[in-house]
Design a protein around this motif. Structure first.
Motif: not given
Length: 209
Positions: A1-20
């Motif tokens: 997995m490329t670094i840019p894709r990891i960054r998008w993935l981590v951003t998504g996880v953070v936003l999902l955690a904020a939602f919860l």
């Protein structure tokens, strides 16, 4: 997995955690902001502003993902080479749209006024934000020159849908914020996993690369 894709993935996880986290915070008692806005707009659902908001939410609501889904089917039938892209976009659309279906029974939040169904997150805002996110992904792959306009239009439609639901008194402000966080979180995670992010040319790979 490329670094840019990891960054998008981590951003998504953070936003999902904020939602919860927001959902847990407002589950039992609305924030002062929620109460203040709800009190200020009480009764507007039967006023001209509420009537206009009702008309707008008939368009900016659950119908949008359906329309976009039909458009993806039409695109795939017209150009079979686009089928993998359309299938992945459809998967993101469905996953994002399911956030309100899945999480409303989790939080059991009541509406600002008597109204059927639960409150967090707003299903209308989830619908509009889901369609907007997938439209941005579609444009990024097929017509990147239009991406800024698509982002602006999608963001504007999402905000308008949120304002209308609040004016109608059927959602708290945080219901609409949570809906946006949920869609962005699930959308970024799923789009990253399906290699829709980063966009073409950002990491030198194609959709199937």
């Amino acid at each position: 997995m490329t670094i840019p894709r990891i960054r998008w993935l981590v951003t998504g996880v953070v936003l999902l955690a904020a939602f919860l986290g927001l959902g847990l915070t407002v589950d039992r008692q609305p924030l002062k902001l929620d109460q203040a806005v709800a009190n200020a707009l009480r009764g507007q659902d039967s006023q001209p502003a509420g009537l206009v908001a009702g008309v707008v939410t008939n368009v900016l609501g659950p119908v949008l993902p359906i329309v976009l889904g039909v458009a993806l089917v039409a695109l795939a039938l017209r150009d079979r080479a686009r089928l993998p892209l359309c299938l992945k976009l459809a998967a993101v659309l469905v996953l994002c749209r399911l956030t309100s279906v899945v999480f409303k029974p989790v939080f059991l939040r009541q509406r600002p006024r008597e109204y059927p169904d639960l409150s967090y997150p707003s299903g209308h805002v989830v619908s509009v934000a889901s369609a907007a996110l997938v439209a941005v992904l579609l444009v990024a792959w097929l017509a990147p020159r239009l991406i800024r306009r698509t982002i602006a239009a999608g963001a504007g439609a999402t905000v308008l849908a949120a304002v209308c639901r609040i004016v109608l008194g059927v959602h708290w402000v945080t219901d609409t914020v949570g809906a946006t966080l949920a869609v962005l979180g699930v959308g970024l995670v799923s789009a990253s996993a399906l290699r829709l992010l980063p966009f073409p040319g950002r990491d030198g790979r194609s959709l199937d690369g």
